[in-house]
Write a protein that holds these residues in place. Sequence first.
Motif, PDB file in Angstrom:
ATOM      1  N   GLY A 195      -9.319  -6.798   6.895  1.00  0.00           N
ATOM      2  CA  GLY A 195     -10.023  -5.628   6.367  1.00  0.00           C
ATOM      3  C   GLY A 195      -9.158  -4.875   5.368  1.00  0.00           C
ATOM      4  N   GLY A 196      -7.870  -4.825   5.638  1.00  0.00           N
ATOM      5  CA  GLY A 196      -6.948  -4.116   4.764  1.00  0.00           C
ATOM      6  C   GLY A 196      -6.831  -4.764   3.398  1.00  0.00           C
TER       7      GLY A 196
ATOM      8  N   PHE B 183      -6.787  -0.552   8.797  1.00  0.00           N
ATOM      9  CA  PHE B 183      -6.576   0.860   8.518  1.00  0.00           C
ATOM     10  C   PHE B 183      -7.040   1.248   7.120  1.00  0.00           C
ATOM     11  CE2 PHE B 183      -2.708  -1.509   7.587  1.00  0.00           C
ATOM     12  CZ  PHE B 183      -2.399  -1.106   6.301  1.00  0.00           C
ATOM     13  N   GLU B 184      -7.436   2.486   6.993  1.00  0.00           N
ATOM     14  CA  GLU B 184      -7.734   3.068   5.684  1.00  0.00           C
ATOM     15  C   GLU B 184      -6.400   3.498   5.093  1.00  0.00           C
ATOM     16  OE1 GLU B 184     -10.388   3.694   3.891  1.00  0.00           O
ATOM     17  OE2 GLU B 184     -11.775   2.699   5.282  1.00  0.00           O
ATOM     18  N   VAL B 185      -6.121   3.089   3.884  1.00  0.00           N
ATOM     19  CA  VAL B 185      -4.809   3.368   3.302  1.00  0.00           C
ATOM     20  C   VAL B 185      -4.533   4.861   3.211  1.00  0.00           C
ATOM     21  CG1 VAL B 185      -3.357   3.078   1.300  1.00  0.00           C
ATOM     22  CG2 VAL B 185      -4.902   1.264   1.994  1.00  0.00           C
ATOM     23  N   ALA B 186      -5.518   5.618   2.746  1.00  0.00           N
ATOM     24  CA  ALA B 186      -5.310   7.049   2.566  1.00  0.00           C
ATOM     25  C   ALA B 186      -4.989   7.705   3.902  1.00  0.00           C
ATOM     26  CB  ALA B 186      -6.550   7.685   1.941  1.00  0.00           C
ATOM     27  N   GLU B 187      -5.683   7.261   4.947  1.00  0.00           N
ATOM     28  CA  GLU B 187      -5.450   7.841   6.265  1.00  0.00           C
ATOM     29  C   GLU B 187      -4.063   7.474   6.772  1.00  0.00           C
ATOM     30  OE1 GLU B 187      -8.388   6.846   9.236  1.00  0.00           O
ATOM     31  OE2 GLU B 187      -7.003   7.424  10.832  1.00  0.00           O
ATOM     32  N   LEU B 188      -3.690   6.217   6.585  1.00  0.00           N
ATOM     33  CA  LEU B 188      -2.366   5.783   7.032  1.00  0.00           C
ATOM     34  C   LEU B 188      -1.274   6.600   6.338  1.00  0.00           C
ATOM     35  CD1 LEU B 188      -0.639   3.656   8.649  1.00  0.00           C
ATOM     36  CD2 LEU B 188      -0.458   2.463   6.478  1.00  0.00           C
ATOM     37  N   LYS B 189      -1.393   6.740   5.029  1.00  0.00           N
ATOM     38  CA  LYS B 189      -0.405   7.524   4.272  1.00  0.00           C
ATOM     39  C   LYS B 189      -0.328   8.933   4.825  1.00  0.00           C
ATOM     40  CE  LYS B 189      -0.978   5.343  -0.252  1.00  0.00           C
ATOM     41  NZ  LYS B 189      -1.600   5.554  -1.571  1.00  0.00           N
TER      42      LYS B 189
ATOM     43  N   ARG C  27       0.796  -1.226   0.000  1.00  0.00           N
ATOM     44  CA  ARG C  27       0.000   0.000   0.000  1.00  0.00           C
ATOM     45  C   ARG C  27       0.826   1.272   0.000  1.00  0.00           C
ATOM     46  NH1 ARG C  27      -4.715  -0.151  -1.944  1.00  0.00           N
ATOM     47  NH2 ARG C  27      -6.349  -0.371  -0.395  1.00  0.00           N
ATOM     48  N   LEU C  28       2.060   1.193   0.485  1.00  0.00           N
ATOM     49  CA  LEU C  28       2.885   2.407   0.524  1.00  0.00           C
ATOM     50  C   LEU C  28       3.946   2.372  -0.574  1.00  0.00           C
ATOM     51  CD1 LEU C  28       3.295   2.723   4.409  1.00  0.00           C
ATOM     52  CD2 LEU C  28       1.773   4.034   2.949  1.00  0.00           C
TER      53      LEU C  28
END
Lengths: 311, 118
Positions: free
Chosen positions: B68-69, A115-121, A29-30
């Motif tokens: 979920g991820g 986690f929400e990817v956008a939020e984590l980023k 994701r990152l």
Amino acid sequence: MQNDRHEHHDARLLAIDDSELIHQLLRGRLRNERIQIHAATNAADGLQLARVLLPDVILLDIDMPDRNGFDIIQDLKADPTTHDIPVIFFSSDANVDTKIRGFELGAVDFVTKPFEVAELKARVNSAIRLSRLVRMLAQRAQVDGLTGLWNRAYFDWRLGEEVAIAERHCNDLALIFCDLDRFKGVNDTYGHPFGDQVLERFGLLLAHGRKGDIACRYGGEEFGIILPETNAQEAANVAERLLVDLRSMTWRRDPGLAITASFGITDLRRVHPRTTAALVESADRALYAAKARGRNCVAVSDDPPQARLTA
Amino acid sequence: MNRSKVDNGNAARHPLISEFANDADMAELIEFFLSELDHRLQVLQAAWDTGNLEQVQSLSHQLKGAAGGYGFPSISEVAAELEHALAIHTPGSTLPRDRFESLMSQLRRAQAGAHHVD
């Protein structure tokens, strides 16, 4: 600019989490974020990697089988090499007490799983930006990273300037040295993260003193305040007020605890020759006298003031 | 084991597809997650059969945080329920078998979804 090596490499993120599923997810994701991701699946590897890599940010899982994240962050904060690395907690148990505990131990942020990817980023990038700014300020603007006060180098330079200005205009100039009482005991009893909180809050108190006074972190738990156009007696009043405010602070960690400090005060008319070195030495002697008197008090240098200067 | 037969049939009829199935960036990650499922199901079943509840709890904890991820929030949900049931479980009391079976059935449905995509 050119001596800041941190501007030139991709940010390094260290993820400490026992689940390989999470590491894969982070890597995937990152991927496009210009972030190098390093993974540790247990506490020992995580601490070791943190010391070797000095990452820009650490993502730390709270629930791990060997040692939990709360233990690990305390080790990170107690070690000077890893002390300033921002830590984001990462957990699926997002109750308020857990979050508050994390922040109190020195975490800069909290991300809940899944986690929400956008939020984590966004949170990772914000932590990295913040740590770069703090480091940049500490290097270039001579600000102490923990308290936000001026640092020792600035203090030395600024005191020289203020002595010269006071001499030129025949002004008063006072200096306060203060030292938190029995601070090593506070660290030993409550841990370094709490010690840092004390330094931070005391720093905030000093930063919000009189306009025109210059508050600096002199080193460790010692602070210096330069007070232009102020004599020792007036400076003693300032110190008394600070001491009252400090004593009345309450500490969540231990509601019965009272933190105190000792203050040593001098001014330019009490020192000969009128140099920064003599001023510092005189304030230091007064501070020592305050400590000897039993701490938790203000002592003014007993050198007699010379007649008021005339222009 | 009649139950597992029933579940497998159920899984095939109701495959679970990742919420991110249409996200090209996620294809590789979902594939990784699904490729591990077989092994994960076996380990979970073995841990349950041998009464290693601590391992079941730890595995469901990991799934709660991660599934979920990968686009499987329903797996995260049932994993959380199982983890919680095991956390409050005391020796001698009834095992949360239905929670365990719910998680296994969700995982099998995701597995069936993987073949479904192909």
